[in-house]
Design an enzyme around this catalytic site. Sequence first.
Site, PDB file in Angstrom:
ATOM      1  N   TYR A  38       0.929  -1.085   0.084  1.00 22.73           N
ATOM      2  CA  TYR A  38       0.030   0.000   0.047  1.00 22.73           C
ATOM      3  C   TYR A  38       0.951   1.204   0.097  1.00 22.73           C
ATOM      4  O   TYR A  38       0.679   2.148  -0.726  1.00 22.73           O
ATOM      5  CB  TYR A  38      -0.834  -0.020   1.327  1.00 22.73           C
ATOM      6  CG  TYR A  38      -1.961   1.180   1.351  1.00 22.73           C
ATOM      7  CD1 TYR A  38      -3.173   0.947   1.092  1.00 22.73           C
ATOM      8  CD2 TYR A  38      -1.446   2.415   2.004  1.00 22.73           C
ATOM      9  CE1 TYR A  38      -4.120   2.110   0.968  1.00 22.73           C
ATOM     10  CE2 TYR A  38      -2.444   3.405   2.052  1.00 22.73           C
ATOM     11  CZ  TYR A  38      -3.774   3.249   1.466  1.00 22.73           C
ATOM     12  OH  TYR A  38      -4.592   4.333   1.622  1.00 22.73           O
ATOM     13  N   GLU A  47     -27.291   2.366  20.174  1.00 18.51           N
ATOM     14  CA  GLU A  47     -26.020   2.545  19.775  1.00 18.51           C
ATOM     15  C   GLU A  47     -24.899   2.890  21.024  1.00 18.51           C
ATOM     16  O   GLU A  47     -25.470   3.560  21.667  1.00 18.51           O
ATOM     17  CB  GLU A  47     -25.757   3.626  18.689  1.00 18.51           C
ATOM     18  CG  GLU A  47     -26.909   3.671  17.795  1.00 18.51           C
ATOM     19  CD  GLU A  47     -26.882   4.734  16.852  1.00 18.51           C
ATOM     20  OE1 GLU A  47     -26.186   5.606  16.841  1.00 18.51           O
ATOM     21  OE2 GLU A  47     -27.648   4.701  15.757  1.00 18.51           O
ATOM     22  N   LYS A  72     -22.678   5.411  22.752  1.00 17.88           N
ATOM     23  CA  LYS A  72     -22.451   6.815  22.610  1.00 17.88           C
ATOM     24  C   LYS A  72     -21.144   6.930  22.685  1.00 17.88           C
ATOM     25  O   LYS A  72     -20.244   6.938  23.712  1.00 17.88           O
ATOM     26  CB  LYS A  72     -22.996   7.580  23.771  1.00 17.88           C
ATOM     27  CG  LYS A  72     -23.062   8.945  23.663  1.00 17.88           C
ATOM     28  CD  LYS A  72     -23.931   9.628  24.580  1.00 17.88           C
ATOM     29  CE  LYS A  72     -23.889  11.183  24.310  1.00 17.88           C
ATOM     30  NZ  LYS A  72     -22.669  11.956  24.332  1.00 17.88           N
ATOM     31  N   ASP A 106     -17.451   8.654  22.717  1.00 17.00           N
ATOM     32  CA  ASP A 106     -16.662   9.999  23.419  1.00 17.00           C
ATOM     33  C   ASP A 106     -15.788  10.736  22.400  1.00 17.00           C
ATOM     34  O   ASP A 106     -14.496  10.265  22.664  1.00 17.00           O
ATOM     35  CB  ASP A 106     -16.241   9.315  24.855  1.00 17.00           C
ATOM     36  CG  ASP A 106     -16.204  10.811  25.625  1.00 17.00           C
ATOM     37  OD1 ASP A 106     -16.657  11.794  25.187  1.00 17.00           O
ATOM     38  OD2 ASP A 106     -15.719  10.538  26.835  1.00 17.00           O
ATOM     39  N   TYR A 132     -23.251   7.905  12.290  1.00 15.03           N
ATOM     40  CA  TYR A 132     -24.456   7.561  12.887  1.00 15.03           C
ATOM     41  C   TYR A 132     -25.562   8.134  12.552  1.00 15.03           C
ATOM     42  O   TYR A 132     -26.726   8.207  13.165  1.00 15.03           O
ATOM     43  CB  TYR A 132     -24.293   7.614  14.608  1.00 15.03           C
ATOM     44  CG  TYR A 132     -23.953   8.936  14.915  1.00 15.03           C
ATOM     45  CD1 TYR A 132     -24.581   9.951  14.626  1.00 15.03           C
ATOM     46  CD2 TYR A 132     -22.616   9.166  15.560  1.00 15.03           C
ATOM     47  CE1 TYR A 132     -24.117  11.224  15.111  1.00 15.03           C
ATOM     48  CE2 TYR A 132     -22.071  10.117  16.185  1.00 15.03           C
ATOM     49  CZ  TYR A 132     -23.193  11.334  16.107  1.00 15.03           C
ATOM     50  OH  TYR A 132     -22.451  12.486  16.459  1.00 15.03           O
ATOM     51  N   LYS A 156     -26.399   7.773  29.904  1.00 19.61           N
ATOM     52  CA  LYS A 156     -25.117   7.920  30.321  1.00 19.61           C
ATOM     53  C   LYS A 156     -24.730   6.853  31.288  1.00 19.61           C
ATOM     54  O   LYS A 156     -25.526   6.511  32.034  1.00 19.61           O
ATOM     55  CB  LYS A 156     -24.953   9.315  30.502  1.00 19.61           C
ATOM     56  CG  LYS A 156     -25.376  10.430  29.791  1.00 19.61           C
ATOM     57  CD  LYS A 156     -24.293  10.553  28.810  1.00 19.61           C
ATOM     58  CE  LYS A 156     -22.944  11.147  29.006  1.00 19.61           C
ATOM     59  NZ  LYS A 156     -23.068  12.835  28.986  1.00 19.61           N
ATOM     60  N   CYS A 176      15.428   4.063  50.415  1.00 20.19           N
ATOM     61  CA  CYS A 176      14.358   3.317  50.481  1.00 20.19           C
ATOM     62  C   CYS A 176      13.426   3.340  51.652  1.00 20.19           C
ATOM     63  O   CYS A 176      13.955   3.250  52.958  1.00 20.19           O
ATOM     64  CB  CYS A 176      14.623   1.878  50.334  1.00 20.19           C
ATOM     65  SG  CYS A 176      13.474   0.717  50.185  1.00 20.19           S
ATOM     66  N   CYS A 206      13.905  -0.630  53.276  1.00 21.78           N
ATOM     67  CA  CYS A 206      14.927  -1.210  53.754  1.00 21.78           C
ATOM     68  C   CYS A 206      16.055   0.138  54.175  1.00 21.78           C
ATOM     69  O   CYS A 206      17.010  -0.371  54.630  1.00 21.78           O
ATOM     70  CB  CYS A 206      15.414  -2.068  53.030  1.00 21.78           C
ATOM     71  SG  CYS A 206      16.238  -1.374  51.284  1.00 21.78           S
ATOM     72  N   CYS A 244      15.448   1.314  44.523  1.00 19.79           N
ATOM     73  CA  CYS A 244      16.116   0.803  45.865  1.00 19.79           C
ATOM     74  C   CYS A 244      17.087  -0.073  45.435  1.00 19.79           C
ATOM     75  O   CYS A 244      16.859  -0.967  44.523  1.00 19.79           O
ATOM     76  CB  CYS A 244      14.877   0.191  46.542  1.00 19.79           C
ATOM     77  SG  CYS A 244      15.867  -0.896  47.906  1.00 19.79           S
ATOM     78  N   CYS A 250      15.864  -6.283  49.827  1.00 18.81           N
ATOM     79  CA  CYS A 250      14.883  -5.384  50.463  1.00 18.81           C
ATOM     80  C   CYS A 250      13.668  -6.164  50.527  1.00 18.81           C
ATOM     81  O   CYS A 250      12.931  -6.657  49.537  1.00 18.81           O
ATOM     82  CB  CYS A 250      14.635  -4.161  49.432  1.00 18.81           C
ATOM     83  SG  CYS A 250      13.135  -3.128  50.059  1.00 18.81           S
TER      84      CYS A 250
HETATM   85  S1  IVH Z   1     -27.156  11.060  17.374  1.00 12.33           S
HETATM   86  C1  IVH Z   1     -29.793  14.471  16.886  1.00 12.33           C
HETATM   87  N1  IVH Z   1     -25.529   8.934  17.953  1.00 12.33           N
HETATM   88  O1  IVH Z   1     -23.446  12.655  21.296  1.00 12.33           O
HETATM   89  C2  IVH Z   1     -28.929  13.175  17.276  1.00 12.33           C
HETATM   90  N2  IVH Z   1     -24.743  10.995  18.777  1.00 12.33           N
HETATM   91  O2  IVH Z   1     -25.085  14.644  23.063  1.00 12.33           O
HETATM   92  C3  IVH Z   1     -27.760  13.642  17.607  1.00 12.33           C
HETATM   93  N3  IVH Z   1     -22.800  11.032  20.077  1.00 12.33           N
HETATM   94  O3  IVH Z   1     -22.978  15.792  19.522  1.00 12.33           O
HETATM   95  C4  IVH Z   1     -26.565  12.748  17.662  1.00 12.33           C
HETATM   96  N4  IVH Z   1     -22.371   8.572  19.982  1.00 12.33           N
HETATM   97  O4  IVH Z   1     -21.157  13.874  19.469  1.00 12.33           O
HETATM   98  C5  IVH Z   1     -25.618  10.298  18.245  1.00 12.33           C
HETATM   99  N5  IVH Z   1     -24.377   6.944  18.445  1.00 12.33           N
HETATM  100  C6  IVH Z   1     -24.397   8.264  18.581  1.00 12.33           C
HETATM  101  C7  IVH Z   1     -23.802   9.229  19.242  1.00 12.33           C
HETATM  102  C8  IVH Z   1     -23.791  10.670  19.571  1.00 12.33           C
HETATM  103  C9  IVH Z   1     -21.691  10.150  20.226  1.00 12.33           C
HETATM  104  C10 IVH Z   1     -22.590  12.445  20.425  1.00 12.33           C
HETATM  105  C11 IVH Z   1     -22.644  13.379  19.482  1.00 12.33           C
HETATM  106  C12 IVH Z   1     -23.481  14.324  19.870  1.00 12.33           C
HETATM  107  C13 IVH Z   1     -23.630  14.134  21.408  1.00 12.33           C
HETATM  108  C14 IVH Z   1     -25.075  14.666  21.791  1.00 12.33           C
END
Ligand code: IVH
Length: 673
Positions: A40, A118, A120, A122, A233, A321, A415, A418, A433, A438
């Site tokens: 690649y 799904e 969420k 971060d 998403y 959450k 240490c 010891c 140490c 020890c």
């Molecule tokens: S849907 C209108 N799906 O969460 C629906 N958001 O607090 C909007 N996020 O700004 C988002 N995983 O950055 C959706 N599977 C997921 C997500 C997701 C992370 C975040 C996204 C959004 C924030 C909302």
Amino acid sequence: MQKNIDGLTISKIEFLRKELHKHNYLYYIKDDPEISDSEYDRMMKELIELEKSYPDLSSPDSPSMRVGAPPLSVFATTEHTIPMLSLDNGFDDSDVLTFDKRIKKNLNTSDEILYTAEPKLDGIAVELVYENGRLSRASTRGDGTRGELITENIRTIRSVPLLLQNSDKIKTPALLEVRGEVVMGHAGFKKLNRNQLANNLNIFANPRNAAAGSLRQLDSKITAQRPLEIFVYGIGRATNIFAESHWEYLCILKKLGFRINSLIKSGLTIKAVIEYYREISEKRNSLPYDIDGVVLKVDSLKMQQSLGATSRSPRWAIAYKFAAMQETTKIIDIDVQVGRTGVLTPVAILAPVNIAGVNVTRATLHNEDEIKRKDIKTGDTVLVQRAGDVIPEIVKVIDSGRTGDEQKFSMPANCPVCGAEVVREKDESAARCVNTDCPAQIKERIKHFASKAAFDVEGLGDKLVEQLVEKKICTSCADIFYLNIEKLKTLDRMGDISAKNIIKAVEKSKKISFSRFIYGLGIRHVGEHLAKILADHYNSFDGLAKKLPEEIEAVEGIGPVVAESIFNYFRQDKNLEIINSIIKSGVKVIYESAKKKGTLEGSAFVITGVLETWTRSRIKKIIESAGGRVNSSLSHKTDYLLAGKSAGSKLTRAKTLGIKIIDEDKFKSMLDS
Ligand code: IVH
């Protein structure tokens, strides 16, 4: 100066782009690569060189754009035609059940609502805009209506398609806005921070900050070096995309070449969503990226439309959450722990704080440099983080909590256990140490020796080991094998049955593989993986102990620092005595290399003709490392004639001598057996 463009060059460039797009997709989206990384890279290099020679042929969709474009001086901003909304949050089952009830009420139905659930992610929310199948713009969420244009940076992310995949079922949309989350995986994050540290740059507090910082680079060549990934998403505006449900949207996006998180599930009732939340909570610590909850979305697009949205968030979705993994507390004191190799680790003693259900009282401070970098003092108010099974860490000091009474930390000169001298070698972050006798080191060495991945002595827990060392019953790992009921019974709360069980467990541990044994010794830098490499290569302690560093380094996978450390370990008489004493106690070592070598042990080979799979020197090495010999001429001592293509006189002679004749396939099967 641009060279004259000819048809051949154009088709070569087109070919390379097409191939690179395809292999990028196979690697990053399908997770099913067809070519090696080096192949690649070679194609990419060729393409970049051609594009440099023929700048008129450059294109924003070219895979070469993944390495970055000329730096910007400032980010332009762009409006999201459909606002990028936020999500409402729920924190327990009842919040989510209330949400479901409200949906039913709003839709005026008592039927079960079906959801897509799904993880969420971060990371950082982004919008990607595709015009006629090509990525034309990408932006951050910003304030939801206006975000920053980060197109060049987004192009560097390998899992972002620059061109949509062709699909027989979906007509390429004239316009497609895709929404998703850019994240940085844990492995990439750790590597990035190590690099930042090595280059005297600021380190990132968590993968989310690292992802944000990486996306906000004016020089996309820097972003290109950062291990960013995307999961999509959702869809904003789109032409020609027809679906009835959110799940169908995701399936279409997948077909168009986007990366969809594999943990997403659809068709779930609210009860199933709650189960899903539990499942994902359990998986959370083993995922390679950070998530902070699950998102549930009403699946039917018709229902979504009729539910609508407030100015802040849609009414058809909610984020369930996870409990926060960070809390603030105070550092009461800083303790220093002595590890198995003598390393002194400062540990913060905290005012107890509950973090996501676990009572946290200590946090590792790693080493002196880390304390300096984070400017941590006794008495500080700090943000503490618990992640997975690892020891809690201090993320940062809360500056506003300072009173001026905080105490600076300095590593002790002696240490704390010891009293021996503490040294810090040049180029090392650890202070040690120097006394190998020890008691703290002995305790930790024995704990490691008896641990699951080493001798796995059941029942010999930390508390017992500590007593055994304190009462001087054990002064080395070998002493475990000389324990008896009388000795054990001098320990606190040790009855007959427990003592007998420990003796039984010790006996059971006496049959051990060479790799576990090596690992158990706790040689500096030799973890489980390297112990396996060593055990595969050497067939006795003698074989390993007598080697010079350069000989050990010749083993594939072993570097100079490890080689030196192994060499030094075996130069110390005390270590040799311990190994001898362990063996003398009746420990039976099973040597991995012997098992492997056994496959061709003692067999004599002669090779003739042209081999397809290996060169002559390679096959010789393979046979020898499996315990066989290779001779150049046939004799009655020859066991096998390995005959390739166009074999001549040797083949005839072997037949007359009655020597077994084998081809490459047969040889391969002998190796596998
Ligand atoms: S849907 C209108 N799906 O969460 C629906 N958001 O607090 C909007 N996020 O700004 C988002 N995983 O950055 C959706 N599977 C997921 C997500 C997701 C992370 C975040 C996204 C959004 C924030 C909302």
